[in-house]
Design a protein around this motif. Structure first.
Motif, PDB file in Angstrom:
ATOM      1  N   LEU A 287      -1.854  -3.478   1.695  1.00 40.03           N
ATOM      2  CA  LEU A 287      -2.536  -4.327   2.672  1.00 40.03           C
ATOM      3  C   LEU A 287      -2.422  -5.804   2.276  1.00 40.03           C
TER       4      LEU A 287
ATOM      5  N   SER B 138       2.644   3.317  -8.291  1.00 39.91           N
ATOM      6  CA  SER B 138       1.787   3.914  -7.265  1.00 39.91           C
ATOM      7  C   SER B 138       0.321   3.953  -7.650  1.00 39.91           C
TER       8      SER B 138
ATOM      9  N   GLU C 173       1.539  -6.302 -12.295  1.00 40.81           N
ATOM     10  CA  GLU C 173       2.485  -6.825 -11.300  1.00 40.81           C
ATOM     11  C   GLU C 173       3.878  -7.045 -11.925  1.00 40.81           C
TER      12      GLU C 173
ATOM     13  N   GLU D  50       2.088   8.733   4.425  1.00 39.42           N
ATOM     14  CA  GLU D  50       2.356   7.350   4.034  1.00 39.42           C
ATOM     15  C   GLU D  50       2.529   6.490   5.275  1.00 39.42           C
TER      16      GLU D  50
ATOM     17  N   THR E 229       6.771   0.294  -1.680  1.00 38.70           N
ATOM     18  CA  THR E 229       7.556   0.357  -2.927  1.00 38.70           C
ATOM     19  C   THR E 229       8.983   0.844  -2.658  1.00 38.70           C
TER      20      THR E 229
HETATM   21  P1  ADP Z   1      -0.617   1.571  -0.886  1.00 38.04           P
HETATM   22  O1  ADP Z   1      -0.998   0.331  -0.181  1.00 38.04           O
HETATM   23  O2  ADP Z   1      -0.928   2.812  -0.131  1.00 38.04           O
HETATM   24  O3  ADP Z   1      -1.116   1.639  -2.279  1.00 38.04           O
HETATM   25  P2  ADP Z   1       2.111   0.538  -0.672  1.00 38.04           P
HETATM   26  O4  ADP Z   1       3.408   1.145  -1.096  1.00 38.04           O
HETATM   27  O5  ADP Z   1       2.034   0.059   0.725  1.00 38.04           O
HETATM   28  O6  ADP Z   1       0.982   1.607  -1.000  1.00 38.04           O
HETATM   29  O7  ADP Z   1       1.795  -0.744  -1.541  1.00 38.04           O
HETATM   30  C1  ADP Z   1       1.502  -0.679  -2.897  1.00 38.04           C
HETATM   31  C2  ADP Z   1       1.639  -2.075  -3.487  1.00 38.04           C
HETATM   32  O8  ADP Z   1       0.902  -2.113  -4.689  1.00 38.04           O
HETATM   33  C3  ADP Z   1       3.071  -2.442  -3.847  1.00 38.04           C
HETATM   34  O9  ADP Z   1       3.203  -3.845  -3.804  1.00 38.04           O
HETATM   35  C4  ADP Z   1       3.175  -1.948  -5.294  1.00 38.04           C
HETATM   36  O10 ADP Z   1       4.181  -2.613  -6.010  1.00 38.04           O
HETATM   37  C5  ADP Z   1       1.801  -2.254  -5.807  1.00 38.04           C
HETATM   38  N1  ADP Z   1       1.302  -1.378  -6.869  1.00 38.04           N
HETATM   39  C6  ADP Z   1       0.843  -0.105  -6.757  1.00 38.04           C
HETATM   40  N2  ADP Z   1       0.407   0.351  -7.947  1.00 38.04           N
HETATM   41  C7  ADP Z   1       0.604  -0.652  -8.820  1.00 38.04           C
HETATM   42  C8  ADP Z   1       0.348  -0.808 -10.233  1.00 38.04           C
HETATM   43  N3  ADP Z   1      -0.205   0.171 -10.943  1.00 38.04           N
HETATM   44  N4  ADP Z   1       0.658  -1.981 -10.797  1.00 38.04           N
HETATM   45  C9  ADP Z   1       1.226  -2.982 -10.071  1.00 38.04           C
HETATM   46  N5  ADP Z   1       1.487  -2.903  -8.754  1.00 38.04           N
HETATM   47  C10 ADP Z   1       1.173  -1.756  -8.141  1.00 38.04           C
END
Ligand code: ADP
Ligand code: GLC
Length: 488
Positions: free
Chosen positions: A24, A304, A362, A382, A387
């Motif tokens: 989001l 994730s 990040e 999903e 990702t």
């Molecule tokens: P959701 O919003 O359902 O979690 P998305 O794939 O739309 O799934 O977005 C996930 C975002 O959060 C991406 O930018 C991904 O790189 C980031 N992300 C998810 N888990 C982590 C983590 N453990 N550390 C860093 N970034 C993460």
């Protein structure tokens, strides 16, 4: 003659890079720049969490409410990075550290109904012209946290601009007791089937879906899925009724943030035509997660949230297959305590084969995309998923469940797609460890053929995952709303 700039007020509970718990924030942070290129001026209203106020330090208050959901509140306006922001400065609601939704005990803040109703209400006030200097043509509310906005427009004075609600995830709906109705500032009449009432409670997302002029969700397949009972999560009937106003628009990613040619968070930058440097990221990732530095192994990455939605319990069942295929796993994730501990024990039983970082990082997310050979997304559902889009851009071949936006964004390497030279990844039927195991075997076989694998990588890296096309779809919806034209 160019059309005059359309003014859009976006309202959301998170925005990258200020506050982020998931995709989001990425969407809310990146869409405005793409809209600007298409002639739309966006201002984004966020709760005044500490990180948001810090970014707006010195900003001028443009509005004030002496008594607003239990305390005094002000609206600050300013620019942070690429975003024109409004921050709802209401310390009694948002002056709390850490995660925007949950407290230190791991539970939702008990006053979340008020915290996010206030956000929606502030958005409605701005929409109706509380600020003389800036009044939007259209309001865009994201997810349940902002979804009460159309209710405040519907049950308040007219005229009000038209609204669009975007569903990023129907699993989070924001349901609260009926007894809160008056404290949310909603009239008794709103507690009705065609209002905010939802199974005897107040449904924030339900209200938005019922009362917004347009609804969007983040992929065409998810737009269809949520009109059925399985993915509809109780709202499928309403969504079917409103199908004429419902649009599936795929997400993009910020191609400046996610650019392997310029990314400062990775060990070595690289381009589609110069992939040899990519291996330095692979080695850096293996070192970072204490994986064996084995050049031949298929290195599978995961970035994730660890939750049922993401299907990572299924991957635990498939680890034997993964090892049989000689593959390695690099997992970055945080979430459910059970999954975190299951992965911790998998890592300690398979040193060198399972590399783990439990937490949010990040920089490491970028290194996984740049260093892994494949990126696995085994979700049960999903809405879009980001990702796998980052993976395409970084040349990590996506292995994804055929569901929602994953189905829409990855071209499976079946015989036809391989022959036509258009494949970008591997798809499998969601929700089954057996199908996931098959997909891992298939990916390992494809990986053994270097020419095939590098074609998958190049196709992915050449795919358009930017916001340019999706932004045009949003602009079309905004324009129709602003002109009071029908949406279909
Ligand atoms: P959701 O919003 O359902 O979690 P998305 O794939 O739309 O799934 O977005 C996930 C975002 O959060 C991406 O930018 C991904 O790189 C980031 N992300 C998810 N888990 C982590 C983590 N453990 N550390 C860093 N970034 C993460
Ligand atoms: C949600 C969904 C994810 C989507 C993201 C941004 O968190 O789970 O699929 O990509 O929102 O729209």
């Amino acid at each position: 003659m160019t059309a005059p700039a359309l003014r859009v007020l976006a309202v959301a509970s998170e925005a990258y890079p200020l506050v982020k718990t998931g995709g989001l924030a990425d969407v809310v942070g990146a869409l405005p720049a793409a809209l600007a290129a298409a002639g739309v001026e966006t201002r984004t209203l966020l709760p005044g969490y500490p990180a948001v106020l810090k970014a707006l330090a010195g900003a001028a208050p443009v509005n004030a409410w002496p008594a607003f959901f239990g305390g005094a509140a002000r609206l600050l306006a300013g620019r942070a990075g690429a975003l024109d922001l409004f921050a709802l400065d209401a310390p009694h609601l948002y002056d709390r550290p850490g995660n925007p939704y949950i407290g230190p005990d791991g539970a939702d803040w008990p006053d979340n109904a008020l915290r996010f109703a206030a956000l929606a209400r502030a958005g409605a006030d701005v929409a109706r012209g509380a600020l003389a200097a800036w009044r939007p043509d259209v309001v865009h509310a994201h997810d349940w946290q902002a979804a009460l906005l159309p209710a405040y427009l519907r049950y308040g004075p007219t005229p009000a601009p038209r609204s669009v609600v975007t569903v990023h995830n129907l699993a989070f709906q924001g349901q609260f007791p009926r007894a809160l109705l008056a404290s949310l500032g909603l009239p008794e009449a709103s507690f009705a089937i065609d209002g905010v009432e939802y199974y005897g409670a107040i449904g924030f997302l339900k209200a938005g879906l019922q009362l917004a002029d347009a609804i969007t969700t983040v992929s065409p397949t998810y737009a269809l899925e949520i009109q059925g009972p399985e993915a509809g999560m109780g709202l499928d009937g309403l969504l079917r009724t409103r199908s004429g106003a419902l649009h599936g628009i795929l997400n993009g990613v910020d191609v400046d943030v996610w650019n392997p040619q310029t990314d400062r968070r990775i060990a070595a930058t690289y381009a589609p035509r110069a992939m040899r440097r990519r291996v330095q990221n692979r080695t850096a990732l293996q070192r970072r997660l204490r994986l064996e530095e084995d050049d031949g192994a298929l290195l599978i990455g995961v970035v994730s949230r660890l939750s049922w939605q993401k299907g990572l319990d299924l991957l635990l069942e498939c680890l034997p297959t993964l090892f049989e295929e000689g593959a390695q796993l690099a997992l970055l994730g945080a979430g459910d305590a059970d999954l975190e501990s299951a992965y911790r024990s998998a890592a300690s039983s398979h040193p060198g084969r399972v590399g783990l970082f439990i937490g949010y990082d990040e920089d490491l997310a970028h290194l996984v995309q740049a260093g892994a050979d494949a990126l696995l997304v085994p979700s049960r559902f999903e809405p879009c998923g980001l990702t796998q889009l980052c993976a395409l851009r970084y040349g990590a071949v996506p292995i994804v469940a055929r569901v929602g936006g994953l189905a829409d964004t990855i071209v499976d390497a079946n015989e036809m797609a391989l022959a036509a030279g258009v494949a970008t990844g591997v798809q499998f039927a969601p929700g089954s460890a057996a199908r996931l195991s098959d997909a891992l075997r298939r990916a390992a076989a494809l990986h053994c053929d270097r020419a095939v694998w590098s074609r998958l990588q190049t196709n992915g890296m050449n795919a358009d995952v930017s916001w340019t096309r999706p932004a045009r779809r949003y602009v079309e919806i905004y324009r129709r709303l602003a002109r009071n034209e029908p949406l279909t």
